[in-house]
Design an enzyme around this catalytic site. Structure first.
Site, mmCIF file in Angstrom:
data_model
loop_
_atom_site.group_PDB
_atom_site.id
_atom_site.type_symbol
_atom_site.label_atom_id
_atom_site.label_comp_id
_atom_site.label_asym_id
_atom_site.label_seq_id
_atom_site.Cartn_x
_atom_site.Cartn_y
_atom_site.Cartn_z
ATOM 1 N N GLU A 1 41.492 35.597 32.352
ATOM 2 C CA GLU A 1 42.300 34.359 32.428
ATOM 3 C C GLU A 1 42.720 34.220 33.884
ATOM 4 O O GLU A 1 43.645 34.891 34.329
ATOM 5 C CB GLU A 1 43.536 34.465 31.517
ATOM 6 C CG GLU A 1 43.238 34.723 30.048
ATOM 7 C CD GLU A 1 42.800 33.466 29.305
ATOM 8 O OE1 GLU A 1 42.532 32.430 29.942
ATOM 9 O OE2 GLU A 1 42.719 33.536 28.075
ATOM 10 N N CYS B 1 49.788 28.738 35.898
ATOM 11 C CA CYS B 1 48.361 28.658 36.222
ATOM 12 C C CYS B 1 47.747 27.319 35.853
ATOM 13 O O CYS B 1 46.847 26.838 36.518
ATOM 14 C CB CYS B 1 47.603 29.770 35.501
ATOM 15 S SG CYS B 1 47.869 29.740 33.723
HETATM 16 P P1 NAD Z 1 47.666 39.368 40.212
HETATM 17 O O1 NAD Z 1 46.191 39.213 40.133
HETATM 18 O O2 NAD Z 1 48.272 39.749 41.511
HETATM 19 O O3 NAD Z 1 48.193 40.460 39.151
HETATM 20 C C1 NAD Z 1 47.843 40.461 37.793
HETATM 21 C C2 NAD Z 1 47.716 41.882 37.287
HETATM 22 O O4 NAD Z 1 46.629 42.518 37.974
HETATM 23 C C3 NAD Z 1 48.953 42.738 37.538
HETATM 24 O O5 NAD Z 1 49.190 43.553 36.418
HETATM 25 C C4 NAD Z 1 48.565 43.552 38.769
HETATM 26 O O6 NAD Z 1 49.224 44.796 38.848
HETATM 27 C C5 NAD Z 1 47.075 43.728 38.569
HETATM 28 N N1 NAD Z 1 46.365 43.906 39.848
HETATM 29 C C6 NAD Z 1 46.666 43.374 41.051
HETATM 30 N N2 NAD Z 1 45.770 43.765 41.987
HETATM 31 C C7 NAD Z 1 44.892 44.576 41.364
HETATM 32 C C8 NAD Z 1 43.733 45.286 41.792
HETATM 33 N N3 NAD Z 1 43.323 45.270 43.059
HETATM 34 N N4 NAD Z 1 43.051 46.010 40.862
HETATM 35 C C9 NAD Z 1 43.465 46.036 39.580
HETATM 36 N N5 NAD Z 1 44.550 45.376 39.122
HETATM 37 C C10 NAD Z 1 45.258 44.657 40.000
HETATM 38 O O7 NAD Z 1 48.269 37.980 39.681
HETATM 39 P P2 NAD Z 1 49.779 37.459 39.669
HETATM 40 O O8 NAD Z 1 50.235 37.193 41.063
HETATM 41 O O9 NAD Z 1 50.605 38.346 38.816
HETATM 42 O O10 NAD Z 1 49.569 36.072 38.911
HETATM 43 C C11 NAD Z 1 49.191 34.906 39.593
HETATM 44 C C12 NAD Z 1 47.768 34.498 39.315
HETATM 45 O O11 NAD Z 1 47.470 34.591 37.926
HETATM 46 C C13 NAD Z 1 47.524 33.052 39.675
HETATM 47 O O12 NAD Z 1 46.280 32.960 40.306
HETATM 48 C C14 NAD Z 1 47.495 32.348 38.337
HETATM 49 O O13 NAD Z 1 46.748 31.156 38.333
HETATM 50 C C15 NAD Z 1 46.876 33.388 37.477
HETATM 51 N N6 NAD Z 1 47.230 33.184 36.073
HETATM 52 C C16 NAD Z 1 46.280 32.765 35.208
HETATM 53 C C17 NAD Z 1 46.613 32.534 33.878
HETATM 54 C C18 NAD Z 1 45.610 32.031 32.882
HETATM 55 O O14 NAD Z 1 45.933 31.998 31.687
HETATM 56 N N7 NAD Z 1 44.429 31.651 33.284
HETATM 57 C C19 NAD Z 1 47.927 32.744 33.455
HETATM 58 C C20 NAD Z 1 48.862 33.187 34.383
HETATM 59 C C21 NAD Z 1 48.502 33.413 35.691
#
Ligand code: NAD
Length: 445
Positions: free
Chosen positions: A217, A251
């Site tokens: 997502e 998002c």
């Molecule tokens: P993020 O990608 O920074 O973090 C999400 C998760 O991934 C966290 O648990 C984090 O610890 C983990 N993570 C971060 N870097 C990682 C890596 N290098 N390797 C493995 N895991 C890692 O996202 P965020 O800042 O928490 O959320 C914002 C983003 O999420 C925006 O782009 C938003 O559009 C998207 N989003 C999408 C949806 C959807 O339903 N499509 C919903 C909410 C947010």
């Protein structure tokens, strides 16, 4: 000697125990799964005030916007009502060459097994618990790593889960990228990731090592297209409300607006009036308990840089633009005269900036969208059925709403997810249940 890692022992043990338990849960009846979900519903309901408090402590999310649990309850009730039916094998036709009516062909939806959830900082409860429901309904075990950026929420998620589930069914481990990276080394059967597109690619590469299936997502640039026939006042109100809710950290909200050159000034005036009516002429102010903040200083700086770069390169500030570094505060901001070459039009904003871009003809607007990555959401504001049909049929998106923004997320009857850069897989209701299941054909001859 092998180097020990922070996940040794604990998680390896939990993971193994979940592998064993997954074999038992696979055979669990609908009523057993429903009973677990009812227990989850009771604990979530009992913790609504603490959830509101945790969200405020994490990024000053106002209590008026903290209703993350309602959609969770709706999802539990919806899935519980249908689960028994969904779990029944689907009988399909058997070709004559395979025995025809003398044989039986059926499709069984069996659980994937042990699943990993990596969940994001925005809507931490909703975006962890809602997919969890379908995953549990499908009979899986799950290890969850919630976001490190919302520690109060992550801690409470852990407490809620521990009070409902034994470790070998659902387990929450807190931590950041390091923990996520180590988890990704384990041979999960399915990985459910919600977050940015860049990290989504890392997750998918890691999943390939074990050939785990994935639901991703992700994010992206979701446009709201304003056709000349739209009700401008209504469109402005709906866009402003959904855009600045949660400080723009949604998002599926409008990332940018496309409006015709001829009517742009009129629509910008509607947007400006609505923003100032909802948030005041000078914005909500850094003391306001009714407006969320950017979740941390990195996100704050990223969004502020997008704003600064846009203003330095010709974009016009219509309203907003007030910032405060120590509070991670950016007021609801409307930008006009935005051109496609600006960073704000190349990256997902994920913050309270609303750029307006004009188009000459609807075909130009469609071409503009089709030249970019496939959006997570695409919203059409129009009273003209032909124009609406033309926009929908000429573009691709994760989901669309006509005459509103992001409301498709609320329906358990509709699939939710992205396409291409905005995601893979489908969630919610039956679609989530199916996504967390292996569709196993059985032919009895
Ligand atoms: P993020 O990608 O920074 O973090 C999400 C998760 O991934 C966290 O648990 C984090 O610890 C983990 N993570 C971060 N870097 C990682 C890596 N290098 N390797 C493995 N895991 C890692 O996202 P965020 O800042 O928490 O959320 C914002 C983003 O999420 C925006 O782009 C938003 O559009 C998207 N989003 C999408 C949806 C959807 O339903 N499509 C919903 C909410 C947010």
């Amino acid at each position: 000697m092998e180097t020990e890692t922070l996940l040794d022992h604990d998680i390896a043990t939990v993971f193994k125990s979940q592998q064993c338990k997954a074999l038992l849960l696979k055979k669990s009846a609908a009523q057993e799964r429903i009973a677990r979900l009812i227990k989850l519903k009771e604990v979530v309901t009992a913790n609504v005030d603490r959830i509101t408090e945790a969200l405020y402590n994490d990024y000053k999310k106002p209590k008026e916007e903290a209703y993350e649990t309602e959609a969770v309850i709706v999802e539990i009730d919806f899935i519980n009502a249908f689960l028994e039916t969904w779990m029944k094998p689907e009988i399909v036709t058997t070709p004559e060459a395979l025995g025809g009516e003398a044989s039986v062909s059926k499709i069984i939806l069996e659980p994937k097994g042990v699943c990993l959830f990596l969940t994001p900082c925005n809507y931490p409860f909703l975006l962890t618990l809602r997919p969890l429901i379908a995953c549990l309904a499908a009979g899986n075990t799950i290890i969850i790593k919630p976001s490190e950026l919302t520690p109060h929420s992550s801690k409470l998620i852990k407490e809620i889960i521990e009070s409902v589930f034994p470790k070998d069914e659902v387990f929450v481990i807190e931590g950041g990228v390091e923990v996520a990276t180590e988890l990704l080394d384990l041979p999960f059967n399915h990985i459910f990731y919600t977050g940015g597109t860049r990290v989504g690619k890392i997750v998918m590469k890691a999943a390939a090592n074990h050939l785990a299936s994935v639901t991703l997502e992700l994010g992206g640039k979701s446009p709201s297209i304003i056709d000349d026939s739209a009700d401008f006042a209504d469109a402005a109100e709906k866009i402003v409300y959904t855009k600045f809710f949660n400080c723009g950290q949604t998002c599926i909200t409008t990332d940018y607006i496309l409006v015709s050159e001829d009517r742009k000034d009129e629509f910008v005036a509607h947007l400006k009036g609505t923003i100032q009516h909802m948030y005041g002429v000078d914005g909500p102010g850094i003391e306001s308990p009714k407006y969320a903040r950017l979740v941390n200083s990195n996100h704050y700086r990223r969004v502020k840089n997008l704003l600064d770069e846009a203003l330095e390169n010709g974009a016009k500030l219509v309203t907003g633009g007030k910032t405060n570094d120590s509070e991670n505060y950016i007021s609801p901001t409307l930008l006009d005269d935005v051109t496609p070459d600006l960073a704000i039009m190349k990256e997902e904003i994920f913050g309270p900036l609303l750029p307006v871009v004009s188009y000459k003809t609807l075909d130009d607007a469609i071409d503009f969208i089709n030249c970019g990555e496939r959006p997570l959401g695409l919203y059409v504001y129009s009273k003209d059925k032909n124009a609406t049909e033309k926009i929908i049929s000429s573009t691709t998106a994760g989901g669309s709403v006509v005459n509103h923004t992001m409301m498709h997320y609320m329906s358990p009857f509709l699939p939710f997810g992205g396409v291409g850069n905005s995601g893979i897989g489908r969630g919610h209701g039956y679609f989530g249940f199916k996504d967390f299941s292996n569709q196993r054909p059985v032919l009895e001859m």
